[in-house]
Scaffold this active site. Structure first.
Site: not given
Length: 351
Positions: A126, A230
């Site tokens: 994505l 992240h």
């Protein structure tokens, strides 16, 4: 208007540009033309009648800006993971030991290399270009994959998982890799990521230790990032949890990013969507509720985010432009639909 559709060979240049914009650490989108040609070919096979026969498939979709015809984002489903090459993860578990002489019981967390997701479906890849990261766009790309699963349930495994990028420091280094992986492979993080993307996982089987790794023996900076996403993936993790995904103790071998999972039948978008006859409504506009809509046609698949209205007779009222964009060419066409709530959250690189 923005449309999600399967990728095609004419998208190659745009996909290469997206790979360069993604940055480091996203193994499924290397800036390599041969890798993209292979992925596009695999996706074209998956989005066909013949693809239903395959145990493994790559359902790679793009976000198209219809005004320009430009590809501005990506999203994908990978089925049958681990069937052609091992899909490795670390499983966090606890070992308990005791001593009668010392009247002591101790617990130790360990990382064990496993292939537990073999045969599952994975959502990933994505990405949205920065100028198109508007509120709700990441949610649209993410949930489109689940609408696809609802449209073609026999093509996907019973379990769907997502592997989130792990935390990196300001130098784009993974503390877990620097203190663990590098000791066995002798290469930097990005080289390891590229090797997996282009050559597969055999080098992991060859060099990674087969025995449990005691977490407490790792430096603190490595321990702190095990299971930590992240910064750009944190919103994606939140979004997946809202869909019913849960963390079950699996993390990435390289950067320690968390993996989350859910039975396909319990994913909220799958569970809450339904099919209905599509009817043209000439007064459908911005005042109406937003819906995610798909045409259910494997050979010309389309997903859109558009205003729509549920009529008393059960049909879905959509505009003529939406019907044309969904390639609904006949009066008795049906669509799959699910309400879409506007959100102020945005995502960059997600799962």
């Amino acid at each position: 208007m923005l449309l999600i559709r399967p990728c095609q060979m004419s998208d190659l240049d745009d996909l290469m540009a997206l790979s360069r914009a993604v940055g480091r650490g996203m193994t499924s989108m290397p800036a390599d033309e041969a890798a993209w040609l292979k992925k596009i070919t695999a996706s074209e096979r998956a989005f066909s009648e013949a693809g239903a026969e395959d145990a493994m498939g790559t359902y790679f979709m793009v976000l198209e800006d219809q005004a320009s015809g430009r590809v501005v984002g990506t999203t994908a489903i990978y089925t049958g993971i681990g069937l052609d090459r091992p899909f490795y993860s670390y499983k966090i578990s606890t070992l308990v030991s005791s001593s009668n002489e010392l009247s002591m019981t101790r617990q130790a967390r360990v990382l064990s290399m496993v292939n537990d997701y073999t045969g599952a479906s994975e959502v990933g890849s994505l990405f949205v270009l920065p100028e198109f990261r508007k509120p709700g766009m990441g949610q649209f790309l993410s949930r489109a994959r689940f609408l696809t699963m609802a449209d073609f349930p026999t093509r996907f495994g019973d379990t769907v998982m997502a592997e989130l990028r792990g935390w990196l420091n300001d130098q784009d280094q993974s503390p877990l890799w620097e203190n663990l992986g590098r000791q066995f492979f002798g290469i930097d993080f990005q080289e390891a990521v590229n090797t997996v993307a282009l050559k597969g996982t055999q080098f992991i089987s060859d060099l990674m230790p087969k025995y449990p790794i005691y977490i407490d023996l790792l430096p603190q900076e490595a321990r702190d990032v095990i299971g930590k996403p992240h910064d750009s993936s944190a919103p994606a993790l939140h979004m997946l949890k809202k869909e019913g995904f849960q963390f079950a103790g699996y993390v990435d071998l390289f950067d320690g990013g968390p993996s989350v999972q859910c039975p396909v039948s319990e994913v909220h978008t799958v569970r809450d969507s339904h099919t209905a006859e599509a009817c043209i409504g000439f007064d459908i506009g911005e005042q109406d509720e937003l819906f995610m809509l798909s045409n259910g046609d494997i050979n010309n698949y389309r997903v859109m985010l558009a205003p729509a209205r549920l009529a008393a007779d059960g049909c879905v009222m959509i505009s003529k432009q939406t019907a044309e964009s969904l390639a609904l060419n006949h009066t008795s066409a049906s669509v799959r639909c699910v309400p879409f709530k506007r959100t102020q959250a945005t995502q960059a690189v997600a799962a």
